[in-house]
Design an enzyme around this catalytic site. Structure first.
Site, PDB file in Angstrom:
ATOM      1  CG  LEU A 127      -5.928  -1.098  -7.299  1.00 46.97           C
ATOM      2  CD1 LEU A 127      -5.846  -0.718  -8.778  1.00 46.97           C
ATOM      3  CD2 LEU A 127      -5.037  -2.279  -7.012  1.00 46.97           C
ATOM      4  CG  ASP A 128      -1.332   0.870  -1.888  1.00 45.18           C
ATOM      5  OD1 ASP A 128      -2.317   0.780  -1.142  1.00 45.18           O
ATOM      6  OD2 ASP A 128      -0.257   0.270  -1.685  1.00 45.18           O
ATOM      7  NE  ARG A 129      -2.013  10.583  -4.901  1.00 49.06           N
ATOM      8  CZ  ARG A 129      -2.198  11.781  -4.384  1.00 49.06           C
ATOM      9  NH1 ARG A 129      -2.291  11.928  -3.078  1.00 49.06           N
ATOM     10  NH2 ARG A 129      -2.304  12.845  -5.153  1.00 49.06           N
TER      11      ARG A 129
END
Length: 244
Positions: free
Chosen positions: A53-55
């Site tokens: 998951l993106d930050r």
């Protein structure tokens, strides 16, 4: 402590908060907190992330507790067998429903090795969306006297890097709080009005097969914190947006 939404002897799933990296990144060398490290310390055992998951994205993040399970889970993601549902707040009022079928050029990992067989050609990418709610705020951001926003449900059918963020930018409805693909003026408005400093994108539901017995794991992580506060402030009640 990371909130655990499911755990057995092979699999654990957490509700990842926005702003937390999954693992160490060359682009964020100064960062000392990672989901992998925090969960390992919390459980007292090694963990293996099954996907990313993106930050800035919050929501369901799945880990394996051994290497064989990690391979099995990873295979489900690679074969696009996992059903993923996201919620996002976007600029403007998109159509009630639609499909974004738009190939995306490859965005490499920070230290990804580039070999002879590697390619930078655009890869097929498909996302379905459904508009759940809309609003119009009495604030001028661009040339219009008011600003329109919508809550959308997103179902990606491929797993390209930053796919949802890039697809929504492609149809001119970027995600609020997205510093890379969004619009700074709209992001700042949400900071001023709601004190929201995160990207309004969350993986709220994930359905996959358990790698041991094959049963379906239905993992849910409803929006919380700043995301939930924005939804409440805009009058988007839980009954209107469904269960994610």
């Amino acid at each position: 402590m990371l909130p655990i939404i499911y755990q057995d002897e092979r699999v654990v799933a957490i509700h990842k908060p926005s702003g937390l990296l999954v693992h160490r990144s060359e682009l964020d060398r100064h960062e000392t907190r990672f989901a992998v490290q925090l969960l390992r310390d919390q459980l007292g055992r090694h963990v293996y992330p099954a996907h990313r998951l993106d930050r800035g994205t919050s929501g369901v993040l799945v880990f394996a507790l051994d290497k064989d399970t990690a391979r099995a889970l990873g295979g489900q993601f690679e074969r696009q067998e996992v059903i993923k549902t996201y919620l996002a707040v976007v600029r403007g009022h998109p159509p009630e429903a639609g499909r974004i079928d738009h190939a995306l050029s490859r965005r490499r990992d920070d230290a990804e090795w580039v070999g002879e067989r590697s390619t930078d050609e655009a890869q097929p990418a498909v996302t379905d969306f459904r508009r759940l709610a809309t609003c119009e705020l009495p604030h001028q951001v661009d040339r219009y006297p008011t600003s329109r926003y919508a809550l959308v449900e997103l179902t990606p059918h491929t797993g390209r890097r930053h796919q949802l963020r890039r697809h929504l930018k492609h149809i001119a409805h970027p995600i609020i709080g997205d510093a890379t693909f969004g619009k700074g003026r709209h992001n700042r408005l949400f900071q001023q009005l709601f004190g929201c400093h995160r990207m309004l994108l969350a993986c709220v539901r994930m359905q996959l097969r358990h790698p041991v017995d094959g049963r379906i794991l239905d993992l849910c992580a409803p929006p919380d914190g700043e995301f939930a506060a924005v939804l409440a402030a805009l009058g988007w009640k839980e009954r209107e947006i469904g269960n994610g």
